[in-house]
Motif scaffolding. Structure first.
Motif, PDB file in Angstrom:
ATOM      1  N   ASP A 144       0.824  -1.213   0.000  1.00 13.92           N
ATOM      2  CA  ASP A 144       0.000   0.000   0.000  1.00 13.92           C
ATOM      3  C   ASP A 144       0.856   1.261   0.000  1.00 13.92           C
ATOM      4  N   ALA A 145       1.979   1.202   0.698  1.00 15.18           N
ATOM      5  CA  ALA A 145       2.800   2.398   0.899  1.00 15.18           C
ATOM      6  C   ALA A 145       3.616   2.797  -0.323  1.00 15.18           C
ATOM      7  N   VAL A 146       4.100   1.835  -1.089  1.00 14.72           N
ATOM      8  CA  VAL A 146       5.019   2.156  -2.193  1.00 14.72           C
ATOM      9  C   VAL A 146       4.443   3.197  -3.153  1.00 14.72           C
ATOM     10  N   PRO A 147       3.223   3.033  -3.696  1.00 12.37           N
ATOM     11  CA  PRO A 147       2.736   4.058  -4.624  1.00 12.37           C
ATOM     12  C   PRO A 147       2.472   5.408  -3.949  1.00 12.37           C
ATOM     13  N   LEU A 148       2.090   5.370  -2.679  1.00 14.82           N
ATOM     14  CA  LEU A 148       1.821   6.622  -1.971  1.00 14.82           C
ATOM     15  C   LEU A 148       3.106   7.391  -1.705  1.00 14.82           C
ATOM     16  N   VAL A 149       4.125   6.687  -1.255  1.00 13.89           N
ATOM     17  CA  VAL A 149       5.416   7.329  -0.986  1.00 13.89           C
ATOM     18  C   VAL A 149       6.028   7.811  -2.301  1.00 13.89           C
ATOM     19  N   ALA A 150       5.889   7.016  -3.355  1.00 11.64           N
ATOM     20  CA  ALA A 150       6.422   7.418  -4.658  1.00 11.64           C
ATOM     21  C   ALA A 150       5.775   8.712  -5.152  1.00 11.64           C
ATOM     22  N   ALA A 151       4.520   8.950  -4.784  1.00  9.28           N
ATOM     23  CA  ALA A 151       3.839  10.187  -5.190  1.00  9.28           C
ATOM     24  C   ALA A 151       4.461  11.421  -4.531  1.00  9.28           C
ATOM     25  N   LEU A 152       5.199  11.214  -3.447  1.00  8.54           N
ATOM     26  CA  LEU A 152       5.846  12.336  -2.752  1.00  8.54           C
ATOM     27  C   LEU A 152       7.221  12.664  -3.326  1.00  8.54           C
ATOM     28  N   VAL A 153       7.812  11.754  -4.098  1.00 12.75           N
ATOM     29  CA  VAL A 153       9.155  11.987  -4.655  1.00 12.75           C
ATOM     30  C   VAL A 153       9.205  13.265  -5.494  1.00 12.75           C
ATOM     31  N   PRO A 154       8.238  13.510  -6.409  1.00 10.38           N
ATOM     32  CA  PRO A 154       8.300  14.762  -7.183  1.00 10.38           C
ATOM     33  C   PRO A 154       8.125  16.016  -6.320  1.00 10.38           C
ATOM     34  N   LEU A 155       7.610  15.840  -5.098  1.00  6.34           N
ATOM     35  CA  LEU A 155       7.403  16.981  -4.197  1.00  6.34           C
ATOM     36  C   LEU A 155       8.599  17.210  -3.268  1.00  6.34           C
ATOM     37  N   GLY A 156       9.650  16.391  -3.430  1.00  5.86           N
ATOM     38  CA  GLY A 156      10.864  16.587  -2.644  1.00  5.86           C
ATOM     39  C   GLY A 156      11.212  15.476  -1.680  1.00  5.86           C
ATOM     40  N   PHE A 157      10.428  14.403  -1.645  1.00  2.00           N
ATOM     41  CA  PHE A 157      10.759  13.300  -0.750  1.00  2.00           C
ATOM     42  C   PHE A 157      12.008  12.583  -1.251  1.00  2.00           C
ATOM     43  N   ASP A 158      12.943  12.311  -0.325  1.00  2.51           N
ATOM     44  CA  ASP A 158      14.208  11.659  -0.645  1.00  2.51           C
ATOM     45  C   ASP A 158      14.263  10.306   0.068  1.00  2.51           C
ATOM     46  N   PRO A 159      14.058   9.186  -0.652  1.00  2.00           N
ATOM     47  CA  PRO A 159      14.077   7.866  -0.013  1.00  2.00           C
ATOM     48  C   PRO A 159      15.400   7.547   0.677  1.00  2.00           C
ATOM     49  N   GLU A 160      16.520   7.985   0.100  1.00  2.00           N
ATOM     50  CA  GLU A 160      17.833   7.713   0.719  1.00  2.00           C
ATOM     51  C   GLU A 160      17.954   8.413   2.066  1.00  2.00           C
ATOM     52  N   ARG A 161      17.532   9.646   2.116  1.00  2.00           N
ATOM     53  CA  ARG A 161      17.560  10.385   3.391  1.00  2.00           C
ATOM     54  C   ARG A 161      16.644   9.723   4.412  1.00  2.00           C
ATOM     55  N   ALA A 162      15.488   9.241   3.964  1.00  2.00           N
ATOM     56  CA  ALA A 162      14.563   8.564   4.870  1.00  2.00           C
ATOM     57  C   ALA A 162      15.195   7.306   5.450  1.00  2.00           C
ATOM     58  N   LEU A 163      15.932   6.542   4.625  1.00  2.00           N
ATOM     59  CA  LEU A 163      16.626   5.354   5.118  1.00  2.00           C
ATOM     60  C   LEU A 163      17.650   5.735   6.177  1.00  2.00           C
ATOM     61  N   THR A 164      18.353   6.821   5.951  1.00  2.00           N
ATOM     62  CA  THR A 164      19.326   7.301   6.935  1.00  2.00           C
ATOM     63  C   THR A 164      18.625   7.689   8.231  1.00  2.00           C
ATOM     64  N   ASP A 165      17.507   8.406   8.105  1.00  2.00           N
ATOM     65  CA  ASP A 165      16.749   8.819   9.303  1.00  2.00           C
ATOM     66  C   ASP A 165      16.239   7.614  10.087  1.00  2.00           C
ATOM     67  N   LEU A 166      15.845   6.564   9.378  1.00  2.15           N
ATOM     68  CA  LEU A 166      15.349   5.361  10.052  1.00  2.15           C
ATOM     69  C   LEU A 166      16.443   4.668  10.855  1.00  2.15           C
ATOM     70  N   GLY A 167      17.698   4.882  10.474  1.00  2.00           N
ATOM     71  CA  GLY A 167      18.809   4.289  11.230  1.00  2.00           C
ATOM     72  C   GLY A 167      18.801   4.714  12.688  1.00  2.00           C
ATOM     73  N   GLY A 168      18.318   5.901  12.974  1.00  2.00           N
ATOM     74  CA  GLY A 168      18.234   6.388  14.353  1.00  2.00           C
ATOM     75  C   GLY A 168      17.038   5.846  15.113  1.00  2.00           C
ATOM     76  N   LEU A 169      16.210   5.074  14.454  1.00  2.00           N
ATOM     77  CA  LEU A 169      15.005   4.536  15.101  1.00  2.00           C
ATOM     78  C   LEU A 169      15.076   3.030  15.320  1.00  2.00           C
ATOM     79  N   ARG A 170      16.263   2.460  15.203  1.00  2.88           N
ATOM     80  CA  ARG A 170      16.405   1.006  15.354  1.00  2.88           C
ATOM     81  C   ARG A 170      15.746   0.534  16.651  1.00  2.88           C
ATOM     82  N   GLY A 171      15.041  -0.582  16.529  1.00  4.63           N
ATOM     83  CA  GLY A 171      14.365  -1.150  17.685  1.00  4.63           C
ATOM     84  C   GLY A 171      12.949  -0.625  17.869  1.00  4.63           C
ATOM     85  N   GLN A 172      12.577   0.390  17.136  1.00  6.77           N
ATOM     86  CA  GLN A 172      11.210   0.899  17.239  1.00  6.77           C
ATOM     87  C   GLN A 172      10.310   0.171  16.249  1.00  6.77           C
ATOM     88  N   ARG A 173       9.024   0.360  16.422  1.00  7.75           N
ATOM     89  CA  ARG A 173       8.029  -0.364  15.626  1.00  7.75           C
ATOM     90  C   ARG A 173       8.098  -0.010  14.144  1.00  7.75           C
TER      91      ARG A 173
END
Length: 187
Positions: A144-173
């Motif tokens: 469900d999420a892939v097409p929705l998140v992809a719709a944000l890429v043209p608006l400035g969403f950066d998947p690589e940056r999001a992966l980096t940000d998730l590194g600080g959330l290890r162990g969370q849900r």
């Protein structure tokens, strides 16, 4: 005799959004039926010729967003990208903070939000495009999420940056789900 009688009257500017409660029922339904108004969301409408924008969508939700809350997740996606329209407004409140009062058109969740995670759209606090994409990747199944998140890429969403940000959330849900989703968006 004063010149006031000859001065032009100031233009009356109608409100950008019209709430159903502000108009008699017959006028509301008649203007919708005749095409003078079109629904934006819920019981909020605009003149039929007004172009839908993030500001307009934020204003449509504003009445249901308390000052301590932020529009987030799927509702923030709708504000930023215009689709899909939410059934209920999703608002985020700080952890250990007071939740919002119950309302049939609103649902709330706790979230830690950094200042850079929040933007103002037409005066309404909304999660940034980056935070919105990361949250959708975390809280929705990947299919469900892939097409929705992809719709944000043209608006400035950066998947690589999001992966980096998730590194600080290890162990969370749902961090692993988000990593999988973001890997699919990045392809």
């Amino acid at each position: 005799m004063t010149l006031a009688a000859y001065r032009p009257r100031p233009a009356v500017v109608p409100p950008l959004v019209v709430h159903r409660s502000a108009v008699p029922a017959s006028a509301w339904h008649g203007q919708l039926r005749d095409g003078a108004l079109r629904l934006v969301w819920g019981d909020v409408a605009v003149a039929a010729d007004v172009v839908s924008t993030p500001e307009l969508r934020a204003l449509a939700l504003a009445e249901l967003v308390p000052a301590r809350a932020v529009v987030g997740r799927g509702s923030a996606l709708w504000v930023h990208a215009g689709r899909p329209e939410p059934e209920r407004v999703e608002v985020l409140v700080g952890r250990r903070g007071r939740h919002t009062a119950p309302h049939p058109r609103r649902v709330s969740a706790e979230a830690e939000l950094a200042p850079e995670d929040v933007v103002r759209v037409a005066g309404v606090r909304v999660t940034s495009v980056q935070r919105t994409g990361t949250d959708l990747a975390r809280w929705l199944p990947s299919r469900d999420a892939v097409p929705l998140v992809a719709a944000l890429v043209p608006l400035g969403f950066d998947p690589e940056r999001a992966l980096t940000d998730l590194g600080g959330l290890r162990g969370q849900r749902h961090v692993r789900t988000a990593q999988h989703t973001l890997a699919l968006v990045g392809r």
